[in-house]
Motif scaffolding. Structure first.
Motif, short mmCIF file in Angstrom:
data_model
loop_
_atom_site.label_atom_id
_atom_site.label_comp_id
_atom_site.label_asym_id
_atom_site.label_seq_id
_atom_site.Cartn_x
_atom_site.Cartn_y
_atom_site.Cartn_z
N TYR A 93 0.83 -1.20 0.00
CA TYR A 93 0.00 0.00 0.00
C TYR A 93 0.87 1.25 0.00
CZ TYR A 93 -4.69 -1.98 0.59
OH TYR A 93 -5.89 -2.62 0.39
N MET A 94 0.26 2.36 -0.37
CA MET A 94 0.96 3.66 -0.41
C MET A 94 0.45 4.50 0.77
SD MET A 94 0.56 4.13 -4.49
CE MET A 94 0.60 2.63 -5.50
N LYS A 134 -14.73 6.83 8.12
CA LYS A 134 -14.93 7.98 7.22
C LYS A 134 -13.76 8.16 6.26
CE LYS A 134 -17.80 10.52 10.54
NZ LYS A 134 -17.93 11.77 11.32
N ILE A 135 -12.67 7.43 6.48
CA ILE A 135 -11.51 7.57 5.61
C ILE A 135 -11.34 6.32 4.77
CG2 ILE A 135 -9.84 6.66 7.27
CD1 ILE A 135 -9.17 9.71 5.10
N GLN A 136 -11.01 6.49 3.52
CA GLN A 136 -10.78 5.34 2.65
C GLN A 136 -9.34 4.86 2.82
OE1 GLN A 136 -11.78 6.29 -1.38
NE2 GLN A 136 -13.93 6.71 -0.92
N ILE A 192 -0.87 8.65 13.12
CA ILE A 192 -1.85 7.93 12.30
C ILE A 192 -1.20 7.60 10.96
CG2 ILE A 192 -4.17 7.96 11.32
CD1 ILE A 192 -4.79 10.33 13.22
N LEU A 193 -1.25 6.33 10.59
CA LEU A 193 -0.74 5.90 9.28
C LEU A 193 -1.93 5.45 8.44
CD1 LEU A 193 2.28 3.72 10.51
CD2 LEU A 193 2.21 6.19 10.09
N ILE A 194 -2.05 5.99 7.25
CA ILE A 194 -3.18 5.65 6.37
C ILE A 194 -2.63 5.17 5.03
CG2 ILE A 194 -5.26 6.48 5.22
CD1 ILE A 194 -5.47 8.59 7.47
N GLY A 195 -2.96 3.92 4.69
CA GLY A 195 -2.48 3.32 3.45
C GLY A 195 -3.60 3.11 2.46
N LYS A 196 -3.28 3.34 1.16
CA LYS A 196 -4.28 3.16 0.09
C LYS A 196 -3.65 2.38 -1.06
CE LYS A 196 -7.03 6.63 -0.67
NZ LYS A 196 -7.58 7.92 -1.09
N THR A 215 -6.13 12.38 -2.45
CA THR A 215 -5.69 11.90 -1.15
C THR A 215 -5.43 13.07 -0.20
OG1 THR A 215 -4.70 9.93 -2.12
CG2 THR A 215 -3.90 10.57 0.05
N LYS A 216 -4.81 14.13 -0.71
CA LYS A 216 -4.53 15.30 0.11
C LYS A 216 -5.82 15.91 0.63
CE LYS A 216 -2.66 19.99 -0.22
NZ LYS A 216 -2.03 21.00 -1.08
N GLU A 217 -6.82 16.05 -0.23
CA GLU A 217 -8.09 16.64 0.17
C GLU A 217 -8.81 15.76 1.20
OE1 GLU A 217 -10.66 19.65 0.47
OE2 GLU A 217 -8.81 19.65 -0.70
#
Length: 566
Positions: free
Chosen positions: A323-324, A367-369, A383-387, A395-397
């Motif tokens: 994931y990124m 609420k976050i993808q 917080i680490l968020i991977g997509k 992604t920034k928005e």
């Protein structure tokens, strides 16, 4: 076991007589105590006979009635009042209430001291405790075996609920639910009255604030009434503690059967075992946390570069190596710090706030993808968020919207605390996550330096400031500003004008006079006059692209130089 009826037959205290509550004459007496303090209510147990001169309630009908009612509800054996000291006769309201509750109310002749009566009764009942002790030892051995076999708090709680025949709730020191045991014949189900979510707050603040916080004030299990919906439930609460540190609480949901003296022996024993289980669990968790922390520390400082190692470690700790990811950092600042607290107490408070933040983040994570992982370090939550996909602008928005939502929740739910949320960029490889982490920290630093009170920002919103501030020293920045906009700055200081602010707004509105006038709440002609004065001071027509870039950079530099605003 000795009963109230047996007490009336003891020749060495002749003259003692029952004046009310005769139907409770067969109440058992396990222990005798003196009651000369209303706080005694918290430390009473069933089958306890209370002796009193009546001093504490001689002048209060309300307290007289409360004493009868609460002693009856606790299942005490009875109340024996020494006569001719403060009472010539027992008040009729106490007699009526004792009859209503079938609670034995007795008169003790004046010539006996309370200590004499205690000594006589204890001598008569001493033989009973041999049997009780043997029974307690058998119970202890059974519970100890459960603990040795690794049953943990789950099986110990289940055994406790079975033994005392009441539902059990086990909470941590912050009253978050760790485990509960329901009984089939409970007529007031736990689910009807309580939010039974593990690791979440169980009782209201009003309820928990009535519980002594100091273990020295918590000698025995205490009683509190919990009110929910149309129900009132008697809760018996016992601390799980070692020395003076409370690890949690056992709450007996006393809705099925009354507690006996032996039940209290069981509770004390289980309390000690639960404390050992909490210590053991805490040590195991600390080892796991240390291993997890080491991995994240290496990941966020760029020490992990081998893709093979990263994939194995990511699988172990719940991340997806393909994931990124991007990083968000929440900076926690306590507004009102109690200076009387020692360093350890302040650290524990901060840790509790950080834990709450992590819980709120996971609650809002739908609420976050993408895949979300959150943890804390001292006064910062990470917080680490991977997509799966790399779509930079989207992604920034999304990240800024999610950050704003989290900021709103935290500021509403956690009092006396301020927050700054910094967001780093998304990177295509997880081994580059440390760059996003550094950017999130830098975004927070810039927010504080520029006194941005929005609470949430993305690193890219401040990338120009970061570039200027990190690569050029302050004197060079000041020289650049003075050469570019020094005349405007000096004119503003000398004549109390706001030309620099006007020029900044003019740039922000793409050199559009009408939009700039609206933004500054001034007439268009006033703006035209100001712009002409600015052109005159700068000796330019504000049309040369290179000059415009220079002026815009100078405005941004001004925010990095606090001396310009003094």
């Amino acid at each position: 076991m000795l009963t109230v009826k047996d007490l009336l037959k003891i020749k060495s205290i002749e003259g003692i007589r029952i004046v009310a509550g005769e139907k409770g004459i067969n109440n058992k007496i396990a222990i005798v105590n003196i009651m000369e303090n209303p706080d005694t209510f918290d430390w009473l147990t069933p089958n306890e006979l209370l002796l009193s001169t009546g001093y504490i309630f001689k002048d209060s009908v309300e307290l007289q009635n409360r004493i009868i009612k609460e002693l009856a509800e606790i299942n005490c054996s009875g109340l024996c009042i020494k006569m001719k000291r403060y009472f010539d006769k027992i008040p009729q309201n106490m007699i009526d209430l004792a009859n209503q509750y079938n609670f034995p109310l007795l008169e003790l002749p004046f010539e006996y001291t309370l200590s004499q009566v205690i000594s006589i009764i204890n001598e008569k009942s001493a033989g009973v405790y041999d049997l009780l002790n043997r029974k307690a030892l058998d119970m202890h051995n059974n519970l100890f075996r459960i603990s040795l076999e690794g049953g943990g708090i789950d099986k110990i709680s289940s055994e406790l609920a079975r033994l005392i025949h009441n539902p059990i709730l086990f909470v941590d020191r912050d009253w978050n639910l760790l485990h509960y045991v329901e009984l089939e014949d409970n007529k007031i189900p736990l689910t009807t009255c309580l939010p039974l979510k593990k690791n979440r707050s169980l009782f209201s603040e009003e309820f928990t604030e009535s519980i002594p916080a100091n273990i020295k004030e918590f000698k025995k299990a205490i009683t509190r009434i919990y009110r929910a919906n149309e129900f009132e439930v008697k809760c018996r609460i016992l601390p799980v503690a070692v020395s003076e540190y409370i690890y949690g609480y056992i709450v007996v949901w006393q809705s099925v059967s009354e507690l006996s003296e032996f039940d209290y022996v069981i509770l004390q024993d289980v309390s000690r075992m639960m404390a050992l289980e909490r210590i053991k669990a805490q040590e195991i968790e600390e080892v796991k946390l240390k291993i997890r922390q080491d991995f994240f520390d290496d990941l966020l400082t760029g020490k992990l570069s081998s893709n093979d190692n990263v994939q194995t470690l990511c699988d172990l700790h719940g991340l997806k190596s393909d994931y990124m990811y991007y990083c968000m950092v929440i900076d926690i600042n306590q507004v009102n710090i109690n200076r009387d607290d020692d360093m350890i107490a302040r650290r524990l408070k901060l840790e509790n706030i950080a834990k709450k933040c992590v819980n709120f983040i996971y609650d809002d994570s739908r609420k976050i993808q993408g895949e979300l992982t959150s943890f804390y370090r001292n006064n910062r939550v990470i917080i680490l968020i991977g997509k799966k996909d790399f779509i930079h602008s989207k992604t920034k928005e999304e990240a800024k919207i999610f950050g704003a939502d989290i900021y709103k929740i935290l500021t509403n739910e956690i009092r006396d605390t301020s927050f700054f949320i910094g967001i780093g960029s998304q990177y295509k490889s997880i081994t580059a996550l440390h760059k996003s982490f550094t950017e999130a920290h830098e975004a927070i630093r810039m927010m504080k330096q520029l006194e941005n009170h929005t609470g949430v920002t993305h690193f890219e919103d401040y990338s120009v400031y970061h570039l200027l501030g990190s690569n050029i020293n302050s004197q060079e920045l000041a020289d650049f500003f003075m050469k570019s906009l020094g005349k405007i700055h000096e004119h503003d200081k000398l004549h109390d004008t706001s030309y620099l602010n006007t020029l900044e707004s003019y740039f922000q509105n793409n050199l559009n006079l009408s939009e700039t006038a609206k933004a500054l709440f001034i007439h268009r002609n006033t703006l035209i006059y100001r712009i002409e004065k600015i052109k005159e001071l700068l000796g330019t027509d504000l049309k040369n692209a290179e000059e415009l870039l220079q002026f815009q950079l100078a405005i941004k530099i001004s925010y990095l130089l606090p001396s310009l605003h003094q």
